[in-house]
Design a protein around this motif. Structure first.
Motif, PDB file in Angstrom:
ATOM      1  N   ILE A 123      15.565  -5.640 -17.102  1.00 54.11           N
ATOM      2  CA  ILE A 123      14.019  -5.662 -16.770  1.00 54.11           C
ATOM      3  C   ILE A 123      14.029  -5.553 -15.182  1.00 54.11           C
ATOM      4  N   GLU A 124      14.778  -6.089 -14.544  1.00 48.67           N
ATOM      5  CA  GLU A 124      14.540  -6.000 -12.820  1.00 48.67           C
ATOM      6  C   GLU A 124      14.935  -4.690 -12.442  1.00 48.67           C
ATOM      7  N   THR A 125      15.961  -4.050 -13.112  1.00 49.20           N
ATOM      8  CA  THR A 125      16.231  -2.688 -12.656  1.00 49.20           C
ATOM      9  C   THR A 125      15.236  -1.755 -13.044  1.00 49.20           C
ATOM     10  N   ALA A 126      14.453  -1.715 -14.137  1.00 49.06           N
ATOM     11  CA  ALA A 126      13.464  -0.898 -14.675  1.00 49.06           C
ATOM     12  C   ALA A 126      12.363  -1.146 -13.695  1.00 49.06           C
ATOM     13  N   VAL A 127      11.928  -2.170 -13.376  1.00 48.78           N
ATOM     14  CA  VAL A 127      10.841  -2.670 -12.363  1.00 48.78           C
ATOM     15  C   VAL A 127      11.116  -1.954 -11.163  1.00 48.78           C
ATOM     16  N   ALA A 128      12.109  -2.170 -10.331  1.00 45.65           N
ATOM     17  CA  ALA A 128      12.732  -1.385  -9.368  1.00 45.65           C
ATOM     18  C   ALA A 128      12.587  -0.077  -9.272  1.00 45.65           C
ATOM     19  N   ARG A 129      12.846   0.516 -10.353  1.00 46.40           N
ATOM     20  CA  ARG A 129      12.608   2.123 -10.593  1.00 46.40           C
ATOM     21  C   ARG A 129      11.200   2.599 -10.514  1.00 46.40           C
ATOM     22  N   ALA A 130      10.613   1.519 -11.134  1.00 49.65           N
ATOM     23  CA  ALA A 130       8.910   1.895 -11.307  1.00 49.65           C
ATOM     24  C   ALA A 130       8.459   1.961  -9.862  1.00 49.65           C
ATOM     25  N   VAL A 131       8.818   0.660  -9.156  1.00 52.44           N
ATOM     26  CA  VAL A 131       8.305   0.561  -7.879  1.00 52.44           C
ATOM     27  C   VAL A 131       8.538   1.795  -6.986  1.00 52.44           C
ATOM     28  N   ALA A 132      10.072   2.071  -6.875  1.00 51.37           N
ATOM     29  CA  ALA A 132      10.425   3.416  -6.307  1.00 51.37           C
ATOM     30  C   ALA A 132       9.607   4.433  -6.649  1.00 51.37           C
ATOM     31  N   ALA A 133       8.944   4.857  -7.631  1.00 52.38           N
ATOM     32  CA  ALA A 133       8.246   5.999  -8.448  1.00 52.38           C
ATOM     33  C   ALA A 133       6.971   5.992  -7.655  1.00 52.38           C
ATOM     34  N   GLU A 134       6.402   5.091  -6.958  1.00 56.40           N
ATOM     35  CA  GLU A 134       5.256   4.970  -6.383  1.00 56.40           C
ATOM     36  C   GLU A 134       5.214   5.660  -5.124  1.00 56.40           C
ATOM     37  N   ARG A 135       6.463   6.165  -4.463  1.00 57.31           N
ATOM     38  CA  ARG A 135       6.457   6.606  -3.202  1.00 57.31           C
ATOM     39  C   ARG A 135       5.647   7.791  -3.003  1.00 57.31           C
ATOM     40  N   PHE A 136       4.985   7.972  -1.740  1.00 56.57           N
ATOM     41  CA  PHE A 136       4.235   9.451  -1.332  1.00 56.57           C
ATOM     42  C   PHE A 136       4.893   9.994  -0.398  1.00 56.57           C
ATOM     43  N   HIS A 137       4.872  11.342  -0.484  1.00 56.47           N
ATOM     44  CA  HIS A 137       5.637  12.120   0.302  1.00 56.47           C
ATOM     45  C   HIS A 137       4.876  11.952   1.866  1.00 56.47           C
ATOM     46  N   THR A 138       5.793  12.229   2.704  1.00 51.31           N
ATOM     47  CA  THR A 138       5.348  11.971   4.300  1.00 51.31           C
ATOM     48  C   THR A 138       4.480  12.649   4.738  1.00 51.31           C
ATOM     49  N   GLU A 139       4.001  13.910   4.266  1.00 49.17           N
ATOM     50  CA  GLU A 139       2.846  14.624   4.692  1.00 49.17           C
ATOM     51  C   GLU A 139       1.810  14.255   4.009  1.00 49.17           C
ATOM     52  N   SER A 140       1.750  13.735   2.779  1.00 49.68           N
ATOM     53  CA  SER A 140       0.746  12.942   2.252  1.00 49.68           C
ATOM     54  C   SER A 140       0.285  11.717   2.816  1.00 49.68           C
ATOM     55  N   VAL A 141       1.185  11.090   3.410  1.00 48.74           N
ATOM     56  CA  VAL A 141       0.858   9.685   4.170  1.00 48.74           C
ATOM     57  C   VAL A 141       0.111   9.828   5.328  1.00 48.74           C
ATOM     58  N   ASP A 142       0.657  10.971   5.969  1.00 50.93           N
ATOM     59  CA  ASP A 142       0.143  11.480   7.199  1.00 50.93           C
ATOM     60  C   ASP A 142      -1.531  11.759   7.015  1.00 50.93           C
ATOM     61  N   THR A 143      -1.685  12.663   5.992  1.00 50.73           N
ATOM     62  CA  THR A 143      -2.710  13.066   5.513  1.00 50.73           C
ATOM     63  C   THR A 143      -3.900  12.242   5.278  1.00 50.73           C
ATOM     64  N   ILE A 144      -3.354  11.314   4.616  1.00 51.27           N
ATOM     65  CA  ILE A 144      -4.314  10.160   4.321  1.00 51.27           C
ATOM     66  C   ILE A 144      -4.919   9.336   5.675  1.00 51.27           C
ATOM     67  N   ARG A 145      -3.853   8.947   6.463  1.00 54.84           N
ATOM     68  CA  ARG A 145      -4.592   8.218   7.559  1.00 54.84           C
ATOM     69  C   ARG A 145      -5.414   9.285   8.314  1.00 54.84           C
ATOM     70  N   ARG A 146      -5.229  10.558   8.400  1.00 48.70           N
ATOM     71  CA  ARG A 146      -6.342  11.254   9.091  1.00 48.70           C
ATOM     72  C   ARG A 146      -7.470  11.288   8.293  1.00 48.70           C
ATOM     73  N   GLU A 147      -7.359  11.232   7.166  1.00 49.63           N
ATOM     74  CA  GLU A 147      -8.661  11.412   6.360  1.00 49.63           C
ATOM     75  C   GLU A 147      -9.577  10.173   6.350  1.00 49.63           C
ATOM     76  N   VAL A 148      -8.698   8.961   6.378  1.00 50.00           N
ATOM     77  CA  VAL A 148      -9.467   7.627   6.385  1.00 50.00           C
ATOM     78  C   VAL A 148     -10.157   7.493   7.631  1.00 50.00           C
ATOM     79  N   THR A 149      -9.561   7.982   8.795  1.00 50.12           N
ATOM     80  CA  THR A 149     -10.190   8.109  10.173  1.00 50.12           C
ATOM     81  C   THR A 149     -11.425   9.079  10.018  1.00 50.12           C
ATOM     82  N   ARG A 150     -11.323  10.191   9.597  1.00 52.34           N
ATOM     83  CA  ARG A 150     -12.510  10.983   9.477  1.00 52.34           C
ATOM     84  C   ARG A 150     -13.479  10.251   8.570  1.00 52.34           C
ATOM     85  N   ALA A 151     -13.074   9.725   7.296  1.00 53.74           N
ATOM     86  CA  ALA A 151     -14.251   9.348   6.656  1.00 53.74           C
ATOM     87  C   ALA A 151     -15.002   8.456   7.165  1.00 53.74           C
TER      88      ALA A 151
END
Length: 605
Positions: free
Chosen positions: A395-423
């Protein structure tokens, strides 16, 4: 003729040096005259010489540490010591020992440890002739204790001497002592009744009595130009106790387990002069969880009163805790709960596919030299599910894989930060415009209100109609003021929350693995509402049900990725509109997406 002053009321025993023969039976001495005047068969009296012990007593530790130059009323040990030593010096006695009862507010002398030790000391040292006290009211709280103590000391040929009270050695002195003891007892009882009435009155008005409970502090604050004693929150302890109530209300911890977690967070009792700070015991924690004081209510003499102090928890949480305590404390039950950080987050995939919801239950089994941990479907226990038990490691191994799958691409993270500031900039501008409009509406309503009041003064409008119009304006003003409360700070805190999620999504897998169990649970709660576990041939798989904020961010990433792919295909085909289309496709978060994130909504007209 030689005259010897011997007016002591103590009796001599065989161990005391005998006076000169002429002094005992001769009428040429005052001692001889006394014996003839009283009773020739009476025991001889001792001279005012010998050894003495001091018995000093205060009711509070504060009085114990007060100097004689500060307190001249006998409320300090220093003052009592000074008077008692002066009295012993007048008797010609040498002080050989001192007994101090610090802070024992006992009504009976039998409950005072130093008094008992003094009586044992007198038994072991028969040369003691005097017990010197400051005043009888400091030692005896009732006349019976005073009489019994006098008899016991007289049997040991010891005289009780009050430094501030001179009663004399005859029968009138004994009578005055008895009257004084009775009046002291009356005063003690009157004071006790007066204190009870005042305490009850204070509680009825919402005041707290006694020492502040853990999580609070006794403080002095200025009200109306004078300092008063009151209760305030303990900034170091009340947040931890607040957390303890919330965690116990989840029904996932036992009191023993919660004690361990509180100790890890550094919660200790308040230190005192007698006891150092120490971790909270399970029994002490149980009393805290049962105490309505933490919900803003005072329990006094079996009744409940609304308190003026600030509550640490809300009443709903307190009642939830009471239900859990009542259920676990039934006869035959024990407050033991197995805990795992995934408990309550997992659901059965097979039951989900069959149209029902069933949680996975954590369990422990002891056998074959070890403890085995696993999860099983709660519906299986009722015969409604056929899925087998699942090992905790899987169970713990499967949950760890599910958490790792939530990762965003670096460029997406940078874009979100810019867009939040603009919004934020856009929303803040809209918020300022809305507030200007609301303030104008408020001014208009106040003007209308003033006109209606003038009409009321002139009597030109019926009172019922006037009252209705005024009530409508009052409600409208209250509504506008509520909308004005939503300030720019509210928007900024929502933006900070979104950015905090983005930080977590940048590399959640490594972060999750590095955390302890309790902190892992907090991270999972930020990402997921529920984790649905499926048992497949190739192992366990998890379908996450994300939180609203997490789902909105992932939807944005998916839509942005799809828009970029469409723009790339059109550009590759050589369309004359490719550049325009690529520029018009938004890579940012729209205001509608931000509104869906709790805590980041703009003010609405």
């Amino acid at each position: 003729m030689t005259i010897t002053n011997t007016t002591s009321s103590t009796f001599e025993d065989n161990s005391w040096p005998a006076p000169p023969p002429a002094a005992v039976g001769s009428i040429n001495t005052i001692a001889g005259l006394e014996h003839l005047a009283l009773d020739t068969a009476a025991q001889p009296r001792a001279s005012k010489q010998g050894t003495a012990v001091l018995y000093l007593r205060v009711s509070t530790v504060r009085q114990l540490n007060t100097g004689a130059d500060v307190d001249a009323d006998g409320n300090s040990i220093a003052t009592q010591r000074q008077w008692a030593r002066d009295a012993a010096c007048e008797l010609g006695a040498t002080v050989v020992e001192e007994f101090v009862d610090p802070g024992h507010s006992a009504q009976s002398i039998e409950k005072r440890p130093e008094f008992k030790r003094m009586m044992r000391y007198i038994d072991e040292h028969p040369d003691v002739r005097y017990v010197v006290i400051y005043m009888r009211s400091r030692v005896f709280r009732n006349h019976l204790d005073a009489a019994v103590t006098k008899i016991r000391l007289r049997e040991k040929n010891v005289t009780l001497v009050s430094a501030k009270e001179k009663f004399g050695d005859d029968y009138m002195g004994d009578a005055m002592e008895a009257i004084t003891d009775i009046m002291n007892e009356v005063q003690v009882r009157q004071s006790g009744e007066d204190i009870k009435v005042k305490m009850a009155h204070k509680v009825q008005r919402g005041g707290s009595v006694g020492r502040a409970k853990l999580g609070y502090l006794n403080v002095r604050k200025e009200f109306d130009g004078r300092l008063v004693n009151t209760i305030d929150l303990d900034p170091d302890r009340y947040p931890i106790l607040q957390w303890a109530f919330a965690q116990y209300a989840t029904d996932q911890y036992s009191i023993w387990q919660l004690c361990g977690l509180l100790e890890e967070q550094g919660l200790t009792t308040r230190p005192s002069s007698k006891r150092p700070a120490r971790p909270l015991s399970p029994s002490a924690l149980a009393k805290i969880l049962r105490d309505p004081y933490y919900a803003g209510t005072i329990r006094y003499k079996g009744a409940l009163y609304a308190g003026r102090h600030q509550a640490i928890i809300d009443k709903t949480t307190f009642l939830t805790v009471q239900k859990i305590l009542d259920r676990r404390n039934r006869k035959g039950d024990r407050d033991i709960t197995h805990f795992h950080y995934l408990k309550g987050l997992l659901a059965c995939g097979q039951c989900e596919s069959e149209g029902r919801t069933s949680r996975l239950v954590y369990s422990q089994n002891v056998g074959n030299g070890g403890t085995y941990e696993y999860y099983l479907c709660a519906a299986k226990q009722r015969g409604n599910c056929t899925i087998g038990t699942m090992r905790l490691d899987d169970i713990e191994t499967a949950v760890a894989r599910a958490v790792a799958a939530e990762r965003f691409h670096t460029e997406s993270v940078d874009t979100i930060r810019r867009e939040v500031t603009r919004a934020m900039e856009t929303l803040q501008a809209a918020d300022r415009e809305l507030k200007d409009s609301l303030r104008k509406q408020l001014t208009t309503l106040e003007t209308q209100e003033d006109r209606l009041i003038d009409l009321a003064a002139d009597g030109t409008m019926p009172s019922d109609k006037l009252r209705g119009r005024l009530n409508d304006i009052t409600l409208q003003k209250a509504s506008i003021k509520e909308r004005l409360v939503k300030t720019e700070t509210h928007l900024r805190s929502g933006a900070e929350r979104v950015l905090a999620y983005v930080d977590l999504l940048e590399n959640p897998g490594d972060l999750y693995v590095s955390l302890a169990g309790n902190t892992r649970r907090d991270l999972l709660a930020a990402f997921f509402q529920r984790l649905i576990v499926y048992v497949e041939d190739d192992g366990l798989h998890i379908r996450p049900i994300r939180t609203d904020v997490n789902e909105a961010l992932h939807d944005w990433q998916t839509n942005t990725h799809a828009a970029n792919e469409r723009a790339s295909r059109v550009s590759a085909e050589g369309s004359p509109f490719s550049t325009t289309q690529r520029d018009s496709s938004s890579n940012g978060l729209s205001n509608s997406q931000l509104v869906g994130m709790t805590g980041f909504e703009p003010a609405t007209p």
